[in-house]
Each structure stands twice: as C-alpha cells, then as structure tokens.
Write an enzyme that holds these catalytic residues in place. Structure first.
Site, short mmCIF file in Angstrom:
data_model
loop_
_atom_site.label_atom_id
_atom_site.label_comp_id
_atom_site.label_asym_id
_atom_site.label_seq_id
_atom_site.Cartn_x
_atom_site.Cartn_y
_atom_site.Cartn_z
N ASP A 136 -6.05 7.82 -1.60
CA ASP A 136 -4.48 7.58 -1.11
C ASP A 136 -3.86 6.89 -2.39
OD1 ASP A 136 -2.60 7.53 0.37
OD2 ASP A 136 -3.55 6.49 2.16
N GLU A 183 0.21 12.45 0.34
CA GLU A 183 0.03 12.05 -0.82
C GLU A 183 -1.38 11.83 -0.41
OE1 GLU A 183 0.67 8.63 1.76
OE2 GLU A 183 1.61 10.04 1.51
#
Length: 188
Positions: A91, A134
C-alpha cells in the site's frame, strides 16, 4: 440435321448452365473466404480484448480479477505438490497527498512506476497485480523465509533510495507491506 441442331442447342444450354453454376460457386467461394477472414479478424480482436482485460491499463499488472484467476492455479499447485508461497500486500503511503499536491497525472506516474518496479522484481513463477487504487498484491514463491525478506528489502531499497520523477519534480514515495505465508492458513 434437326438432331444435330438440337444437340448443339442442348450443348449450348448445358454450357450456359455450367457457366452460371461456376459463377455461383466462385461467388460462394469468395463469400466463404470473406466470412473466414471476418472470423479470423474477430478471433484476433477477441484475444486482444481478453489480454487487455487481464492487465491493468495504467500499471500493466494483472487486474484484480485476473490475479484471482491466477491464484486458483497457484493454489492448486500448492495443494498438489506443496509449492510454498507468500502473499505480499503493498500500500503506497499517503497517496492521496501525492494526488492533492502534484495532481492525478503525477499519481498515475507513481502508480505506473511502482507497478514496473514490482513486475521487474518478481520471477516468472510469481505473480503481481493491482489490487485497487494504490494497493498491490503479489504471490511470491520461496523455499526459505529469508528469500521473502530479500525480496521486500530489494523493493524498499529501490523505492526509498530513488525519487519518482514527474515533469521537473522529484516525488519521494514510501509504502507499507504485509506478508503472510500460505502454509499458516487453511486456505488462500
């Protein structure tokens, strides 16, 4: 003479009929060839679309669905011959801030570049995909746990020792990662 004229007329009639049939066959053959060409073109377009749907257009990594399809194959191998693998979840930290500060185009460059870093860092038997936004996910095969640590250190080193470049700006990026080993759980 009468019979000869009738035979000539019949022969001419047969020749005309044969020419008509030949013409129809040639037209039919041409239409069949056109249809075969259309089928070939459609099959090529279908394959291209299938491949495009497997890859995330921004990062070039597997889409979440394609990744899940690949997991089934890898899980089957794990069950059959106990090929050990780990699930690694990435992440990007503070990604919203990157988008807010530099714009979404810069965010896209960061995502694309991070995807390339991950893709270049895996082996052929490993898989990596864009999980969403993301977030990225990888299945990494290993024999010893230290291989996983080396993989993560390599990614961390590339990302932290370099800046992501967008136009004339250098953007520092960090990420968080979670790792779990498949054998620690009953199922994927």
């Amino acid at each position: 003479t009468k019979l000869q004229n009738e035979l000539v007329t019949a022969a001419i009639s047969i020749e005309k009929e044969m020419n008509t049939v030949t013409s129809k066959l040639e037209t039919g053959k041409t239409k069949v060839q056109e249809l075969e060409e259309k089928i070939t073109t459609l099959e090529e377009e279908l394959n291209k679309t299938r491949i495009e749907n497997m890859k995330d257009p921004l990062t070039g990594l597997l889409t979440r669905k394609s990744f899940t399809d690949e997991v089934v194959r890898i899980e089957s191998s794990y069950v059959r011959i106990n090929t050990q693998y780990a699930v690694v979840f990435f992440d990007l930290d503070h990604f919203k801030k990157i988008n807010d500060t530099y714009g979404h185009e810069c965010g896209d460059v960061v995502l694309s570049t991070f995807g390339k870093i991950l893709n270049k860092s895996i082996r052929d038997l490993d898989i990596v995909g864009r999980y969403g936004g993301e977030e990225f996910i990888a299945l990494i095969h290993f024999k010893e746990t230290k291989e996983l640590l080396l993989f993560l250190k390599r990614i961390k080193s590339i990302v932290t020792e370099n800046s992501f470049v967008y136009k004339d700006k250098q953007v520092k990026v960090t990420f968080s990662a979670g790792v779990t080993i498949r054998s620690s759980y009953k199922n994927y």
